[in-house]
Design an enzyme around this catalytic site. Structure first.
Site, PDB file in Angstrom:
ATOM      1  N   ARG A   1      18.973  -6.882  13.570  1.00 46.25           N
ATOM      2  CA  ARG A   1      19.271  -7.130  14.973  1.00 46.25           C
ATOM      3  C   ARG A   1      18.347  -8.219  15.520  1.00 46.25           C
ATOM      4  O   ARG A   1      17.228  -8.407  15.040  1.00 46.25           O
ATOM      5  CB  ARG A   1      19.120  -5.863  15.804  1.00 46.25           C
TER       6      ARG A   1
ATOM      7  N   GLU B   1      -0.476  -2.093   5.176  1.00 46.32           N
ATOM      8  CA  GLU B   1       0.444  -2.008   6.313  1.00 46.32           C
ATOM      9  C   GLU B   1       0.341  -0.651   6.989  1.00 46.32           C
ATOM     10  O   GLU B   1       0.416  -0.551   8.220  1.00 46.32           O
ATOM     11  CB  GLU B   1       1.886  -2.248   5.849  1.00 46.32           C
ATOM     12  N   GLU B   2       0.167   0.398   6.197  1.00 43.02           N
ATOM     13  CA  GLU B   2       0.107   1.746   6.762  1.00 43.02           C
ATOM     14  C   GLU B   2      -1.158   1.961   7.586  1.00 43.02           C
ATOM     15  O   GLU B   2      -1.264   2.937   8.310  1.00 43.02           O
ATOM     16  CB  GLU B   2       0.172   2.791   5.645  1.00 43.02           C
TER      17      GLU B   2
ATOM     18  N   HIS C   1       7.675   8.997   4.320  1.00 45.28           N
ATOM     19  CA  HIS C   1       6.423   9.746   4.465  1.00 45.28           C
ATOM     20  C   HIS C   1       6.587  11.223   4.088  1.00 45.28           C
ATOM     21  O   HIS C   1       5.690  12.021   4.350  1.00 45.28           O
ATOM     22  CB  HIS C   1       5.840   9.607   5.881  1.00 45.28           C
TER      23      HIS C   1
ATOM     24  N   ASP D   1       0.802  -1.215   0.000  1.00 42.82           N
ATOM     25  CA  ASP D   1       0.000   0.000   0.000  1.00 42.82           C
ATOM     26  C   ASP D   1       0.834   1.264   0.000  1.00 42.82           C
ATOM     27  O   ASP D   1       2.021   1.260   0.331  1.00 42.82           O
ATOM     28  CB  ASP D   1      -0.953   0.002   1.189  1.00 42.82           C
TER      29      ASP D   1
END
Length: 400
Positions: A188, A148-149, A375, A91
């Site tokens: 990580r 996802e957003e 963004h 998206d």
């Protein structure tokens, strides 16, 4: 900055790299086609059509319409092995693009300002390569995820069974990352990204004339005290070794200088890494709001929403990603372990179900102006990173 992936004489010019390098121009074309037609969460019809067209063309079995627009494709290797999932979000964001490029968004007010067009492209490039080179162990499932957003597509895809038939043993995914330069990888063990929770508080006081405050209950005064007191949660209630954020991002009240507002509306977000804090912030915020309102004779309404849990990487999978990345990227920085962010990601829901690793792939190139943050209306990235992403995924798969 010149990418060592393409030009360094010290790079391992293996057959895998040579073939992926030959795909680079095609990867760029796909990414730019996707970039021109961005779509918001659960509306990714054109993106899904693009992905489906490629999968059909390559003869890769797949299912469509999962959680509305999601797609799952499966490629089986020629040798027995475990099932690996590779996840890519699809998206875009409600942002008006300000870049003046040939592949600028054609959809007014919508833009791929976070790199998801690159994520889809990298997953497609990996799927194409593996469909042509099946001498790898096990099976790879490609999960193309919507929204996802927001409001979040991972959870409904899991509920739809994307981790079953065949059952996924582990999962990996990447995020192009303009906070790291091209040629670096951030990986990580443990928490990589934060939990995301939101809250809204409506403080209900008693309005009146600004010159006669004794007849009122001033919602602005109450709200201001709430904002200040909420900052004590991190400062005085959270272990200082831990990391957390409580942010009030909106405060709306009143509309005249001589009128005491009857109500105030606050909105904010909470972020933390330690999953043991799930539920704690909601409880503590309500205690603070209730106490301050009671002291002033006001009442309140609280709407608290836990959205995404923290992204927690499995140690063994993260170690393997790190090992593979070290063979792909060559730069003075290389693999970066200290890459945590308070940003959130619903990849976390997949990682709650199966062991896996989400990692950052550096995509910024400041020398050519490709280093605006995610963004931002001028966000873009160095497309050299597309081939790097494909190679990391392919090498991970072929290690078995």
């Amino acid at each position: 900055m010149v990418s060592t992936f393409l030009s360094s004489p010290s790079v391992d010019l293996s057959q895998i790299r040579l073939e992926i390098r030959s795909l680079q121009a095609q990867l760029v074309t796909w990414r730019r086609q996707l970039h021109q037609r961005p779509e918001l969460g659960f509306r990714e019809e054109l993106t899904a059509e693009f992905i489906t067209e490629k999968l059909k063309q390559w003869g890769i079995p797949h299912q469509t319409g999962i959680a509305r627009t999601g797609i799952v494709a499966t490629i089986a290797g020629n040798r027995p092995g475990r099932v690996l999932a590779i996840r890519a979000d699809m998206d875009a964001l409600p942002i008006q693009e300000q870049n003046e490029v040939s592949y600028k968004s054609q959809h007014d007010g919508v833009m791929h300002a976070c790199g998801h067009d690159g994520h889809v492209t990298i997953a497609l490039g990996t799927a194409y390569y593996l469909s042509q080179h099946r001498d790898f162990p096990g099976t790879v499932k490609f999960i193309f995820q919507p929204a996802e957003e927001g409001p979040g597509g991972a959870k409904p895809m899991i509920e739809a069974g994307v981790l079953k038939n065949p059952t996924v043993d582990s999962i990996i995914g990447l995020h192009l990352w303009n906070n790291l330069p091209l040629g670096t990888v951030g990986v990580r063990t443990g928490a990589l990204m934060a939990a995301v929770e939101t809250f809204e508080v409506i403080i209900l006081g008693k309005g009146g004339h600004g010159a006669i405050p004794q007849q009122t209950i001033d919602s602005i005064v109450v709200g201001a005290q709430v904002v200040n007191a909420l900052q004590t949660i991190v400062a005085r209630n959270i272990d200082p070794i831990e990391s957390a954020v409580v942010t009030v991002g909106a405060f709306h009240a009143g509309n005249a200088c001589n009128v005491i507002a009857a109500s105030a509306h606050l909105k904010g977000t909470v972020r933390y890494f330690n999953p043991n804090y799930a539920g704690y912030f909601k409880q503590r915020i309500e205690q603070i709001v209730a106490g301050i309102c009671q002291a002033h004779g006001a009442t309140y309404e609280l709407n608290y929403q836990p959205l995404y849990p923290p992204v927690i990487n499995d140690g063994a999978v993260a170690d393997r990603v790190r090992s593979v990345a070290e063979t792909v990227v060559e730069s003075p920085i290389g693999v970066v372990p200290n890459c945590q962010t308070m940003g959130g990601e619903d990849m976390s829901f997949f990682l709650q179900e199966v062991p896996g690793c989400y990692f950052f792939l550096g995509s910024a190139n400041s020398k050519i102006g490709l280093d605006y943050p995610h963004h931002h209306p001028r966000f873009d990235f160095d497309e050299t990173v597309l081939g790097m992403g494909v190679e990391i995924f392919v090498r991970y798969v072929e290690q078995g």
